[in-house]
Write a protein that holds these residues in place. Structure first.
Motif, mmCIF file in Angstrom:
data_model
loop_
_atom_site.group_PDB
_atom_site.id
_atom_site.type_symbol
_atom_site.label_atom_id
_atom_site.label_comp_id
_atom_site.label_asym_id
_atom_site.label_seq_id
_atom_site.Cartn_x
_atom_site.Cartn_y
_atom_site.Cartn_z
ATOM 1 N N ASN A 62 9.101 26.172 68.936
ATOM 2 C CA ASN A 62 9.822 27.287 68.300
ATOM 3 C C ASN A 62 9.189 27.656 66.962
ATOM 4 O O ASN A 62 9.024 28.844 66.650
ATOM 5 C CB ASN A 62 11.293 26.950 68.120
ATOM 6 N N LEU A 63 8.851 26.644 66.165
ATOM 7 C CA LEU A 63 8.228 26.915 64.867
ATOM 8 C C LEU A 63 6.856 27.556 65.036
ATOM 9 O O LEU A 63 6.479 28.457 64.275
ATOM 10 C CB LEU A 63 8.118 25.630 64.049
ATOM 11 N N THR A 64 6.113 27.131 66.042
ATOM 12 C CA THR A 64 4.804 27.725 66.307
ATOM 13 C C THR A 64 4.957 29.188 66.708
ATOM 14 O O THR A 64 4.200 30.053 66.247
ATOM 15 C CB THR A 64 4.072 26.939 67.417
ATOM 16 N N ALA A 65 5.950 29.460 67.558
ATOM 17 C CA ALA A 65 6.194 30.849 67.970
ATOM 18 C C ALA A 65 6.577 31.705 66.766
ATOM 19 O O ALA A 65 6.102 32.837 66.622
ATOM 20 C CB ALA A 65 7.284 30.902 69.037
ATOM 21 N N ARG A 66 7.447 31.177 65.880
ATOM 22 C CA ARG A 66 7.833 31.922 64.676
ATOM 23 C C ARG A 66 6.641 32.161 63.767
ATOM 24 O O ARG A 66 6.468 33.245 63.203
ATOM 25 C CB ARG A 66 8.917 31.163 63.904
ATOM 26 N N ARG A 67 5.793 31.135 63.615
ATOM 27 C CA ARG A 67 4.604 31.285 62.775
ATOM 28 C C ARG A 67 3.690 32.366 63.337
ATOM 29 O O ARG A 67 3.176 33.204 62.602
ATOM 30 C CB ARG A 67 3.853 29.964 62.677
ATOM 31 N N ASN A 68 3.495 32.353 64.651
ATOM 32 C CA ASN A 68 2.640 33.368 65.278
ATOM 33 C C ASN A 68 3.225 34.763 65.105
ATOM 34 O O ASN A 68 2.499 35.733 64.845
ATOM 35 C CB ASN A 68 2.436 33.052 66.759
ATOM 36 N N GLN A 69 4.554 34.871 65.234
ATOM 37 C CA GLN A 69 5.213 36.175 65.067
ATOM 38 C C GLN A 69 5.069 36.664 63.619
ATOM 39 O O GLN A 69 4.757 37.831 63.375
ATOM 40 C CB GLN A 69 6.690 36.055 65.447
ATOM 41 N N GLN A 70 5.281 35.755 62.661
ATOM 42 C CA GLN A 70 5.144 36.140 61.257
ATOM 43 C C GLN A 70 3.698 36.487 60.919
ATOM 44 O O GLN A 70 3.440 37.404 60.141
ATOM 45 C CB GLN A 70 5.647 35.011 60.352
ATOM 46 N N SER A 71 2.763 35.778 61.515
ATOM 47 C CA SER A 71 1.348 36.079 61.280
ATOM 48 C C SER A 71 1.004 37.466 61.821
ATOM 49 O O SER A 71 0.320 38.248 61.152
ATOM 50 C CB SER A 71 0.486 35.016 61.957
ATOM 51 N N ALA A 72 1.508 37.781 63.023
ATOM 52 C CA ALA A 72 1.271 39.112 63.588
ATOM 53 C C ALA A 72 1.911 40.188 62.716
ATOM 54 O O ALA A 72 1.312 41.238 62.469
ATOM 55 C CB ALA A 72 1.815 39.181 65.014
ATOM 56 N N GLU A 73 3.125 39.930 62.230
ATOM 57 C CA GLU A 73 3.814 40.891 61.360
ATOM 58 C C GLU A 73 3.038 41.075 60.054
ATOM 59 O O GLU A 73 2.895 42.188 59.559
ATOM 60 C CB GLU A 73 5.236 40.395 61.085
ATOM 61 N N ARG A 74 2.537 39.966 59.510
ATOM 62 C CA ARG A 74 1.769 40.050 58.264
ATOM 63 C C ARG A 74 0.493 40.869 58.472
ATOM 64 O O ARG A 74 0.140 41.708 57.648
ATOM 65 C CB ARG A 74 1.414 38.655 57.754
ATOM 66 N N HIS A 75 -0.188 40.658 59.599
ATOM 67 C CA HIS A 75 -1.397 41.435 59.885
ATOM 68 C C HIS A 75 -1.065 42.916 60.038
ATOM 69 O O HIS A 75 -1.816 43.773 59.573
ATOM 70 C CB HIS A 75 -2.088 40.917 61.149
ATOM 71 N N ARG A 76 0.078 43.227 60.683
ATOM 72 C CA ARG A 76 0.483 44.625 60.854
ATOM 73 C C ARG A 76 0.760 45.258 59.489
ATOM 74 O O ARG A 76 0.310 46.367 59.194
ATOM 75 C CB ARG A 76 1.729 44.723 61.746
ATOM 76 N N VAL A 77 1.504 44.523 58.638
ATOM 77 C CA VAL A 77 1.834 45.044 57.303
ATOM 78 C C VAL A 77 0.567 45.204 56.467
ATOM 79 O O VAL A 77 0.413 46.193 55.749
ATOM 80 C CB VAL A 77 2.866 44.115 56.611
ATOM 81 N N ASP A 78 -0.354 44.236 56.576
ATOM 82 C CA ASP A 78 -1.619 44.357 55.838
ATOM 83 C C ASP A 78 -2.395 45.593 56.285
ATOM 84 O O ASP A 78 -2.965 46.311 55.458
ATOM 85 C CB ASP A 78 -2.485 43.107 56.033
ATOM 86 N N GLY A 79 -2.416 45.846 57.585
ATOM 87 C CA GLY A 79 -3.099 47.035 58.100
ATOM 88 C C GLY A 79 -2.467 48.310 57.578
ATOM 89 O O GLY A 79 -3.165 49.241 57.160
ATOM 90 N N GLU A 80 -1.134 48.363 57.595
ATOM 91 C CA GLU A 80 -0.445 49.554 57.088
ATOM 92 C C GLU A 80 -0.671 49.716 55.591
ATOM 93 O O GLU A 80 -0.840 50.833 55.106
ATOM 94 C CB GLU A 80 1.049 49.465 57.399
ATOM 95 N N THR A 81 -0.695 48.596 54.871
ATOM 96 C CA THR A 81 -0.937 48.652 53.425
ATOM 97 C C THR A 81 -2.330 49.204 53.142
ATOM 98 O O THR A 81 -2.500 50.045 52.250
ATOM 99 C CB THR A 81 -0.787 47.250 52.806
ATOM 100 N N ARG A 82 -3.320 48.743 53.907
ATOM 101 C CA ARG A 82 -4.683 49.260 53.715
ATOM 102 C C ARG A 82 -4.739 50.756 54.006
ATOM 103 O O ARG A 82 -5.396 51.518 53.282
ATOM 104 C CB ARG A 82 -5.671 48.502 54.601
ATOM 105 N N LYS A 83 -4.033 51.216 55.060
ATOM 106 C CA LYS A 83 -4.011 52.646 55.376
ATOM 107 C C LYS A 83 -3.383 53.437 54.233
ATOM 108 O O LYS A 83 -3.890 54.493 53.835
ATOM 109 C CB LYS A 83 -3.226 52.895 56.665
#
Length: 195
Positions: A62-83
């Motif tokens: 469960n913690l691994t799944a949450r970490r992966n989800q948060q990592s994906a969310e962070r990458h999405r937010v970083d991409g939007e921030t760069r845009k």
């Protein structure tokens, strides 16, 4: 009776007594050894530890799944921030647009958009040696929003506000659009009111 006979009788008596004792010991000895060794307690402890290991594995998953989800969310937010940062940089690099309002927005008046420039502010005039004082806003794009009842009235208002003899060049950009409700204004650009 001889000694041999006595020995044989003793062996026979011992064997007849030993067989039932052996059967009794066969049934009792393993249970006694289990109790004395605590095998049942150990088996229970092993079962509990096995169950706890499964719970811990589930928590790790469960913690691994949450970490992966948060990592994906962070990458999405970083991409939007760069845009957004790129869009901000692009907007900051654009020259300002000055909007001059001519006339009053009223019901029944149409809005005319006119490009306005001043000859002496052009790079051509400065390259030709013209050193007259120029208001800095004329070095950037300027438009006039003219509120008038007709195209002819709009042309007269623009000519009065920006006379040709002062070096102003004018070009109407859009066909007018009537605004019966009273002309809503957008404040997207810097506005300059021409008296």
């Amino acid at each position: 009776m001889s000694n041999t006979t006595l020995l044989l009788v003793a062996i026979l008596v011992i064997m007849s007594a030993a067989v039932p004792i052996a059967f009794i010991m066969k049934d009792l000895l393993p249970r006694t050894l289990e109790r004395s060794a605590g095998l049942e307690t150990l088996q229970n402890r092993i079962y509990v530890l096995h169950s706890e290991a499964h719970e811990l594995q589930d928590r790790v998953n469960n913690l691994t799944a949450r970490r992966n989800q948060q990592s994906a969310e962070r990458h999405r937010v970083d991409g939007e921030t760069r845009k957004l940062e790129k869009q901000i940089a692009d907007l900051a690099a654009q020259p300002p647009l000055f909007v001059h309002e001519v006339g009053e927005p009223k019901a029944g008046h149409a809005r005319f958009v006119v490009s306005v420039s001043q000859d002496r502010a052009s790079s051509q005039a400065r390259a030709g040696g013209d050193r007259t004082a120029v208001t800095p806003i004329w070095r950037y794009p300027n438009v006039a929003e003219v509120w008038a009842a007709s195209y002819e009235e709009a042309k007269q208002l623009v000519e009065t506000a920006f006379p040709f003899k002062m070096g102003y060049q004018k070009a109407f950009q859009k066909t007018p659009r009537a605004d019966p409700a009273g002309a809503a204004r957008s404040d997207e650009t810097r506005r300059v009111t021409v008296p």
